[in-house]
Design an enzyme around this catalytic site. Structure first.
Site, mmCIF file in Angstrom:
data_model
loop_
_atom_site.group_PDB
_atom_site.id
_atom_site.type_symbol
_atom_site.label_atom_id
_atom_site.label_comp_id
_atom_site.label_asym_id
_atom_site.label_seq_id
_atom_site.Cartn_x
_atom_site.Cartn_y
_atom_site.Cartn_z
ATOM 1 N N HIS A 154 0.840 -1.201 0.000
ATOM 2 C CA HIS A 154 0.000 0.000 0.000
ATOM 3 C C HIS A 154 0.880 1.257 0.000
ATOM 4 O O HIS A 154 0.647 2.182 -0.790
ATOM 5 C CB HIS A 154 -0.917 -0.029 1.235
ATOM 6 C CG HIS A 154 -1.816 1.157 1.374
ATOM 7 N ND1 HIS A 154 -3.180 1.060 1.262
ATOM 8 C CD2 HIS A 154 -1.557 2.464 1.624
ATOM 9 C CE1 HIS A 154 -3.719 2.263 1.445
ATOM 10 N NE2 HIS A 154 -2.745 3.129 1.661
ATOM 11 N N GLU A 155 1.892 1.279 0.870
ATOM 12 C CA GLU A 155 2.755 2.460 0.965
ATOM 13 C C GLU A 155 3.628 2.630 -0.277
ATOM 14 O O GLU A 155 3.798 3.746 -0.768
ATOM 15 C CB GLU A 155 3.614 2.407 2.235
ATOM 16 C CG GLU A 155 2.823 2.396 3.528
ATOM 17 C CD GLU A 155 1.719 3.443 3.604
ATOM 18 O OE1 GLU A 155 1.907 4.580 3.116
ATOM 19 O OE2 GLU A 155 0.645 3.124 4.152
#
Length: 183
Positions: A154-155
């Protein structure tokens, strides 16, 4: 100290940009930014501090989310559910390999840059190997699976201008892919 007012929201052009790689040694400003990102995550998970400053809880933050289009992420996950913790400030992270098998969170994903709840399953790789550098330029290699793998993906997506909802199937948002693992 980073607060919610520093986090840019969905629709801001920086969130759709590909962030720039950094060279070492990092500037003092970049080091302070990375430390402040980690501090935000710790503060956001402390009930009293979060309430005092109006922070939403988060386990990961990418520099583009504070309008810094640089390839830096912080992850603070004190317990992954299996007794393992993750506390990383990474520069120039790259996914080097990944499993074919997918994983997803049954509740979907959220994001500090997205205020509304967007229902839908986000299918990601169940296992990933990541290479990066720490704040001092030392090489870091992580082998992750399950929830930590989802958090790091996600990051890293933020560094490439990708939002979690880009992965949600518009026709069948709540249908798991065949063979995907619920995390």
């Amino acid at each position: 100290m980073i607060t919610m007012k520093d986090i840019i929201r969905d629709g801001h052009p920086t969130l759709r940009e590909k962030a720039k790689e950094l060279s070492f040694p990092l500037s003092n400003n970049d080091k302070e930014t990375l430390r402040a990102m980690r501090e935000f995550l710790i503060n956001s998970q402390d009930e009293e501090t979060a309430k005092r400053y109006g922070l939403r809880s988060g386990v990961g933050l990418a520099a583009p989310q504070i309008n810094e289009p640089k390839r830096m992420i912080a992850v603070y996950l004190p317990d992954d559910g299996n007794g393992k913790s993750y506390d990383y400030m990474l520069v120039n992270p790259k996914i080097m390999s990944y499993s074919v098998q997918e994983a997803y969170l049954p509740t979907g994903e959220g994001c500090l840059s997205v205020d509304e709840n967007i229902p839908g399953l986000v299918h990601r790789h169940h296992r990933v190997t990541i290479k990066a550098q720490d704040i001092d330029g030392n090489d870091v290699k992580l082998r992750l699976k399950g929830y930590p793998a989802i958090v790091f993906q996600h990051e890293i997506d933020h560094l490439n201008g990708i939002m979690f909802y880009d992965y949600i199937d518009a026709n069948e948002p709540l249908k798991p892919h065949e063979e995907a693992v619920e995390v």
